[in-house]
Design an enzyme around this catalytic site. Structure first.
Site, PDB file in Angstrom:
ATOM      1  N   ASN A   1       0.868  -1.166   0.000  1.00  0.00           N
ATOM      2  CA  ASN A   1       0.000   0.000   0.000  1.00  0.00           C
ATOM      3  C   ASN A   1       0.907   1.218   0.000  1.00  0.00           C
ATOM      4  O   ASN A   1       1.834   1.277   0.794  1.00  0.00           O
ATOM      5  CB  ASN A   1      -0.859  -0.042   1.273  1.00  0.00           C
ATOM      6  CG  ASN A   1      -1.885   1.048   1.290  1.00  0.00           C
ATOM      7  OD1 ASN A   1      -2.363   1.471   0.246  1.00  0.00           O
ATOM      8  ND2 ASN A   1      -2.217   1.522   2.471  1.00  0.00           N
TER       9      ASN A   1
ATOM     10  N   ALA B   1       5.241   8.777   0.448  1.00  0.00           N
ATOM     11  CA  ALA B   1       5.577   7.865  -0.650  1.00  0.00           C
ATOM     12  C   ALA B   1       6.916   7.172  -0.403  1.00  0.00           C
ATOM     13  O   ALA B   1       7.789   7.716   0.285  1.00  0.00           O
ATOM     14  CB  ALA B   1       5.629   8.645  -1.962  1.00  0.00           C
ATOM     15  N   SER B   2       7.058   5.977  -0.972  1.00  0.00           N
ATOM     16  CA  SER B   2       8.307   5.205  -0.947  1.00  0.00           C
ATOM     17  C   SER B   2       8.806   4.934   0.471  1.00  0.00           C
ATOM     18  O   SER B   2      10.006   4.830   0.701  1.00  0.00           O
ATOM     19  CB  SER B   2       9.419   5.897  -1.744  1.00  0.00           C
ATOM     20  OG  SER B   2       8.916   6.290  -2.995  1.00  0.00           O
ATOM     21  N   ARG B   3       7.876   4.871   1.400  1.00  0.00           N
ATOM     22  CA  ARG B   3       8.218   4.578   2.810  1.00  0.00           C
ATOM     23  C   ARG B   3       9.081   5.669   3.460  1.00  0.00           C
ATOM     24  O   ARG B   3       9.701   5.456   4.490  1.00  0.00           O
ATOM     25  CB  ARG B   3       8.941   3.226   2.948  1.00  0.00           C
ATOM     26  CG  ARG B   3       8.170   2.040   2.401  1.00  0.00           C
ATOM     27  CD  ARG B   3       6.995   1.710   3.291  1.00  0.00           C
ATOM     28  NE  ARG B   3       6.245   0.544   2.861  1.00  0.00           N
ATOM     29  CZ  ARG B   3       5.127   0.584   2.138  1.00  0.00           C
ATOM     30  NH1 ARG B   3       4.634   1.737   1.707  1.00  0.00           N
ATOM     31  NH2 ARG B   3       4.484  -0.522   1.830  1.00  0.00           N
ATOM     32  N   LEU B   4       9.098   6.863   2.833  1.00  0.00           N
ATOM     33  CA  LEU B   4       9.890   7.965   3.404  1.00  0.00           C
ATOM     34  C   LEU B   4       8.974   8.829   4.268  1.00  0.00           C
ATOM     35  O   LEU B   4       8.753  10.016   4.013  1.00  0.00           O
ATOM     36  CB  LEU B   4      10.555   8.776   2.281  1.00  0.00           C
ATOM     37  CG  LEU B   4      11.486   7.944   1.398  1.00  0.00           C
ATOM     38  CD1 LEU B   4      12.072   8.788   0.275  1.00  0.00           C
ATOM     39  CD2 LEU B   4      12.607   7.333   2.233  1.00  0.00           C
TER      40      LEU B   4
END
Ligand code: FMN
Length: 216
Positions: free
Chosen positions: A9, A190-193
């Site tokens: 997700n 976004a992008s786990r950041l």
């Protein structure tokens, strides 16, 4: 279950910059909680409550937040339950709210203590009749031989305490209040950041909060 590793997700809806963070963590909590009360459809006040016993063995369960003011957070429960036994041995707790619709999580931790009995009574009296009877009937977290036993305890108690009478607050039921020493506000990115902001203070009497951004 291969589908677990494949499930993904992405979080793209928000951000939390330093300029967005309130000057005190409780104000930040109030802002996010008010938003959750508005936007989260099911049980926005539900949080995971973590405790640990005297051996440091953790346990966690969901409870409902029933009060919040001045860095203090109140929930109600059974004073003989597993969580209550943990708290008696080790009066420290951690709380976690996760609101997927908002892509946010809040962590709060600190010491906790029972709320004064008159306050528990006030809240108890505000609960629906069945919930008050249920609180008396349940020996929460003890082994229950069968469902019928619970139902017959309910029936007996309903005969003893009529719906229009005052149902007495049982000794084994009441609130706990956690005083925050630490908060963390997490906004998915976004992008786990993800954005993470942690407030910490060294004592519950201090109003000197240190704010740090954390790596995601
Ligand atoms: C949505 C939800 C709300 C709950 N609210 C409470 C609550 O406010 N107080 C409570 O004692 N248990 C509540 N429970 C039940 C607890 O999760 C747990 O089963 C119970 O308190 C026993 O926990 P323990 O054995 O660790 O003491 C709730 C469960 C769910 C799923």
């Amino acid at each position: 279950m291969q589908e677990l590793a494949d499930k993904r997700n992405d979080y793209n809806d928000g951000r939390l910059e330093k300029s967005d963070v309130s000057s005190t963590p409780f104000e930040q909590f109030e802002r996010w909680m008010r938003n959750a009360l508005d936007k989260v459809s099911l049980d926005p006040t539900a949080f995971s409550l973590a405790t640990a016993d005297d051996q440091g063995r953790p346990s966690v369960r969901i409870v409902l937040l029933k009060g919040a003011a001045n860095d203090r957070f109140t929930f109600f429960t059974n004073y003989n339950s597993r969580k209550a036994q943990d708290i008696a041995a080790n009066p420290q707790a951690a709380m976690l709210f996760f609101w997927p619709e908002l892509q946010r999580q809040i962590r709060i931790s600190g010491p906790l203590a029972k709320v004064p009995r008159p306050e528990s009574e006030e809240y108890f009296d505000s609960r629906p009749y069945e919930s008050r009877i249920g609180a008396i009937a349940s020996r929460q977290s003890a082994v229950l031989e069968n469902r019928e036993l619970l139902e017959s305890r309910m029936d007996q108690l309903k005969q003893r305490h009529a719906e229009d009478s005052k149902v007495p607050l049982p000794e084994h039921w009441g609130g706990y209040r956690i005083t925050a020493l630490e908060y963390e506000f997490w906004q998915g990115r976004a992008s786990r950041l993800h954005d993470r902001w942690r407030f910490r203070r060294t004592a519950v009497t201090s109003s000197d909060w240190q704010l740090d951004r954390l790596f995601p």
